[in-house]
Write an enzyme that holds these catalytic residues in place. Structure first.
Site, short mmCIF file in Angstrom:
data_model
loop_
_atom_site.label_atom_id
_atom_site.label_comp_id
_atom_site.label_asym_id
_atom_site.label_seq_id
_atom_site.Cartn_x
_atom_site.Cartn_y
_atom_site.Cartn_z
N ARG A 1 13.54 7.48 6.66
CA ARG A 1 13.46 8.01 5.30
C ARG A 1 14.67 8.85 4.88
NH1 ARG A 1 10.19 10.89 3.09
NH2 ARG A 1 9.80 9.63 1.22
N CYS B 1 24.17 3.91 16.72
CA CYS B 1 25.61 3.70 16.61
C CYS B 1 26.02 3.40 15.17
CB CYS B 1 26.03 2.58 17.55
SG CYS B 1 27.82 2.50 17.80
N GLU B 2 25.66 4.30 14.27
CA GLU B 2 26.07 4.29 12.87
C GLU B 2 25.87 5.71 12.37
OE1 GLU B 2 24.57 1.40 10.12
OE2 GLU B 2 24.23 -0.07 11.72
N GLY C 1 1.11 7.65 -6.18
CA GLY C 1 2.45 8.16 -6.40
C GLY C 1 2.51 9.66 -6.45
N GLU D 1 -5.11 4.80 -5.23
CA GLU D 1 -4.63 4.23 -3.98
C GLU D 1 -3.59 5.16 -3.32
OE1 GLU D 1 -5.08 -0.45 -5.33
OE2 GLU D 1 -3.11 0.51 -5.36
N PRO D 2 -3.97 6.36 -2.95
CA PRO D 2 -3.01 7.27 -2.32
C PRO D 2 -2.67 6.86 -0.89
CG PRO D 2 -5.20 8.25 -2.32
CD PRO D 2 -5.31 6.96 -3.08
N GLY D 3 -1.42 7.02 -0.54
CA GLY D 3 -0.99 6.80 0.83
C GLY D 3 -0.32 8.06 1.35
#
Length: 414
Positions: A311, A341-342, A231, A272-274
């Protein structure tokens, strides 16, 4: 990709001219990953916790699951954090030993957990129902337990996963219930796991979670590890705040050593880094299709959308956007939007070097939770991916075609 065997190398910086060359060579939209940045982050993590005798770093592969990225981490000596049986299989294909893979699923069926047993990987369970079912099927088996520490942390509510109403983990108030299941089934606990959220800048939340994990684990004999998840916040713009890794490492290392001394055994400390490992390695290149003026806004419309890079729309996250085709252009304000198309916005009212139709924009911090969260919405093809290794560029995923969109369609005659 035999060329991608890990060797130590000089640090390669991805320059603007190099990015433009890659855009011309492979087309846009295009993801580019710098392996040197990944390695630098991995070493930074190892060095920060060098005081821990038995340190394990497991790459959280949900951030970026390209097989070649996984191979790179395997060659670095990393373990692997997985959350689906498909990620487990990818890890095995990348060459990870089963015992260097930890499977920490959420809300999956017992059938999926049984498959992970067949693969021989380590398992963290995070709810009492599956724990009890698992114990009936596999008495005397050793598993890890994901604890919910009831801590509200994370950059926003969507990525805060350790609070009291979260779907993740077994509440530490339910430890007596968990102990009853262990007695009834014979299951053994080999470790405890916690993950409270992403983009956590204040280390006090890690320390609060550590206190709960240590208090919980001390009552269980013969555990092998304590897993703090991750995190860590990474910077998304100039002078952005980030997790104080050194300050955290000093506090955690001291407290972990005290725990091991009191526990009477030297166990492993797992992270557990991502995002920490791969976010900053990534660049997402797009071409500008059109400049559109309204009564109050100048839009720069590009050849991508939230189908490729969700994101900003999903998390309201900020990603730096630069015009690498016109770096000395006069700074002007643009809202950078996509072709979906939004409502589809990469950046609102951004001060960017003058943008012209045909320019190439670079969106930074594109290594984590970008391609891995992409889709074929609006029947758009997903982009190509390129890895830079020892200064050379390698295509590690082809751009999709109509054949890819159609390959699983079963056409019926009407």
């Amino acid at each position: 990709m035999n060329e991608l065997k890990y060797m130590s190398s000089t640090v390669i910086t991805v320059h603007r001219e190099h990015l433009i060359q890659l855009a011309k060579k492979y087309g846009t939209p295009l993801y580019i990953y710098d392996s040197c940045k990944i390695r630098k982050q991995y070493i930074k993590m190892k060095n920060a916790f060098s005081g821990v005798q038995k340190l394990i770093i497991n790459y959280a592969c949900k951030a970026n699951t390209n097989l070649n990225i996984l191979k790179f981490f395997q060659n670095l000596g990393s373990g692997l954090d997985t959350v689906s049986i498909q990620e487990v299989e990818l890890g095995l294909k990348a060459g990870f030993h089963p015992k260097k893979i930890i499977f920490t699923p959420n809300c999956v069926s017992i059938q999926e957990v049984k498959k992970s047993v067949d693969f021989g990987v380590r398992i963290n369970l995070d709810n009492l129902s599956i724990l009890e079912q698992f114990g009936e099927l596999y008495p005397n088996y050793s598993v890890g337990i994901r604890i919910n520490p009831h801590i509200m942390a994370g950059g926003n509510s969507k990525i805060s996963v350790g609070h009291i109403d979260s779907k993740f983990g077994i509440s530490y108030y339910q430890i007596p219930h968990m102990k009853r299941i262990l007695r009834n089934t014979g299951l053994k606990i080999e470790g405890f796991h916690m993950h409270t959220g992403s983009d956590i800048s204040d280390i006090k939340y890690f320390l609060e979670g550590a206190k709960i994990l240590f208090q919980t684990a001390i009552d269980f004999p013969n555990i092998d590890y304590i897993d703090f998840g991750s995190g860590f916040k990474v910077p998304y713009k100039k002078n952005d705040i980030r997790t104080d890794l050194i300050g955290l490492s000093h506090s955690i290392t001291e407290k972990f050593k005290d725990f091991c001394k009191n526990y009477g055994n030297q166990i492993s400390l797992i992270f557990e880094p991502g995002k920490f490992l791969v976010s900053e390695c990534g660049y997402f290149l797009v071409h500008v299709n059109v400049i559109k003026h309204t009564t109050s806004t100048v839009f720069a419309g590009v050849d991508s959308g939230f189908n490729h890079f969700i994101r900003p729309m999903f998390y309201n996250s900020y990603h730096c956007i630069e015009n690498i085709s016109n770096p000395k252009g006069r700074l002007r304000y643009y809202t950078v939007v996509g072709y979906i198309c939004e409502s589809d916005t990469f950046g609102f009212n951004r001060k960017i070097q003058e943008i012209r139709e045909g320019d190439i924009l670079c969106i930074k911090n594109a290594g984590a939770y970008c391609f891995s969260m992409s889709s074929n919405y609006n029947s758009r093809y997903r982009p190509a991916e390129v890895l830079i290794f020892h200064g050379k560029d390698f295509l590690i995923r082809k751009r999709e075609t109509m054949q890819d969109l159609m390959k699983n369609i079963v056409e019926i005659h009407m």
